[in-house]
Design a protein around this motif. Structure first.
Motif, PDB file in Angstrom:
ATOM      1  N   ARG A  80       1.279  -1.301   0.006  1.00 44.18           N
ATOM      2  CA  ARG A  80       0.196  -0.081   0.199  1.00 44.18           C
ATOM      3  C   ARG A  80       1.101   1.024   0.210  1.00 44.18           C
ATOM      4  O   ARG A  80       1.461   1.457   0.600  1.00 44.18           O
ATOM      5  N   THR A  81       0.181   2.076  -0.268  1.00 37.56           N
ATOM      6  CA  THR A  81       0.885   3.320  -0.750  1.00 37.56           C
ATOM      7  C   THR A  81       0.470   4.151   0.080  1.00 37.56           C
ATOM      8  O   THR A  81      -0.719   4.311  -0.319  1.00 37.56           O
ATOM      9  N   VAL A  82       0.650   5.705   1.149  1.00 38.00           N
ATOM     10  CA  VAL A  82       0.577   6.887   1.537  1.00 38.00           C
ATOM     11  C   VAL A  82       1.310   8.102   1.198  1.00 38.00           C
ATOM     12  O   VAL A  82       2.240   8.125   0.679  1.00 38.00           O
ATOM     13  N   GLU A  83       0.561   8.897   1.178  1.00 35.68           N
ATOM     14  CA  GLU A  83       1.058  10.381   0.707  1.00 35.68           C
ATOM     15  C   GLU A  83       1.330  11.092   2.370  1.00 35.68           C
ATOM     16  O   GLU A  83      -0.005  11.162   3.330  1.00 35.68           O
ATOM     17  N   ILE A  84       2.071  11.385   2.286  1.00 38.27           N
ATOM     18  CA  ILE A  84       2.958  11.852   3.640  1.00 38.27           C
ATOM     19  C   ILE A  84       2.204  13.713   3.630  1.00 38.27           C
ATOM     20  O   ILE A  84       2.874  14.017   2.565  1.00 38.27           O
ATOM     21  N   PRO A  85       1.681  14.614   4.314  1.00 45.70           N
ATOM     22  CA  PRO A  85       0.728  15.935   4.086  1.00 45.70           C
ATOM     23  C   PRO A  85       2.111  16.384   5.236  1.00 45.70           C
ATOM     24  O   PRO A  85       2.550  15.981   5.806  1.00 45.70           O
ATOM     25  N   GLY A  86       2.259  17.458   4.022  1.00 49.99           N
ATOM     26  CA  GLY A  86       2.854  18.511   4.684  1.00 49.99           C
ATOM     27  C   GLY A  86       4.520  18.109   4.196  1.00 49.99           C
ATOM     28  O   GLY A  86       5.225  18.783   4.715  1.00 49.99           O
ATOM     29  N   PRO A  93       6.774  13.061  -1.295  1.00 51.28           N
ATOM     30  CA  PRO A  93       5.369  12.685   0.008  1.00 51.28           C
ATOM     31  C   PRO A  93       5.440  10.940   0.217  1.00 51.28           C
ATOM     32  O   PRO A  93       4.639  10.986   1.256  1.00 51.28           O
ATOM     33  N   TYR A  94       5.536  10.410  -1.211  1.00 51.25           N
ATOM     34  CA  TYR A  94       4.865   8.536  -0.810  1.00 51.25           C
ATOM     35  C   TYR A  94       5.477   7.982   0.218  1.00 51.25           C
ATOM     36  O   TYR A  94       7.570   7.983  -0.170  1.00 51.25           O
ATOM     37  N   PHE A  95       4.958   6.806   0.359  1.00 54.70           N
ATOM     38  CA  PHE A  95       5.594   6.628   1.724  1.00 54.70           C
ATOM     39  C   PHE A  95       4.799   4.397   1.110  1.00 54.70           C
ATOM     40  O   PHE A  95       2.925   4.646   1.213  1.00 54.70           O
TER      41      PHE A  95
END
Length: 138
Positions: A80-86, A93-95
């Motif tokens: 799964r990939t999430v976007e870290i805000p800020g 910004p992806y992890f």
């Protein structure tokens, strides 16, 4: 007497393998990047549990690879990939992180598993947290 002994040995070996308890469990992971303003707390699954193993008496006569023991590891997993805000524009910004779908007892494959038995000491946020949205599969 011999038949009873052999039956109990067979029963013990069968139950011993069936008693291995290696399953996906819930795990909370904290994700942050130095350049980004926020931290994400993600609920995922990892493989954990007990695997039946045996200690070989003839250790001196066997090569090192034959001495490795089974560990609870991934059978099937997805990323799964999430976007870290800020995050600033120059920072990706992806992890991506693995999500255990199923587990089994086997040799630890360092291509996709962390085979170290030490606990992660930095599994907490040092920055403000943002609520986690929906990640997307890669």
């Amino acid at each position: 007497m011999t038949a009873i002994f052999l039956m109990s040995m067979l029963f013990g070996l069968t139950c011993g393998q069936a008693m291995s308890f290696c399953i996906p469990i819930e795990y909370i992971m904290h994700i942050e990047k130095e350049e980004c303003a926020y931290c994400l707390t993600i609920n995922t699954t990892i493989c954990a549990g007990y695997c039946m193993t045996r200690d070989i008496n003839g250790k001196l006569f066997l090569p090192k690879y034959a001495l490795s023991q089974d560990v609870c590891t991934y059978r099937d997993f997805i990323y799964r990939t999430v976007e870290i805000p800020g995050c600033p524009h120059h920072v990706a910004p992806y992890f991506s992180y693995p999500v255990a779908v199923s587990c089994n007892c086997g040799k630890c494959d360092t291509d996709y598993s962390d085979c170290i038995h030490e606990a992660i000491k930095t599994n907490y946020c040092t920055k403000p947290q943002k609520p986690y949205g929906v990640g997307f599969s890669v």
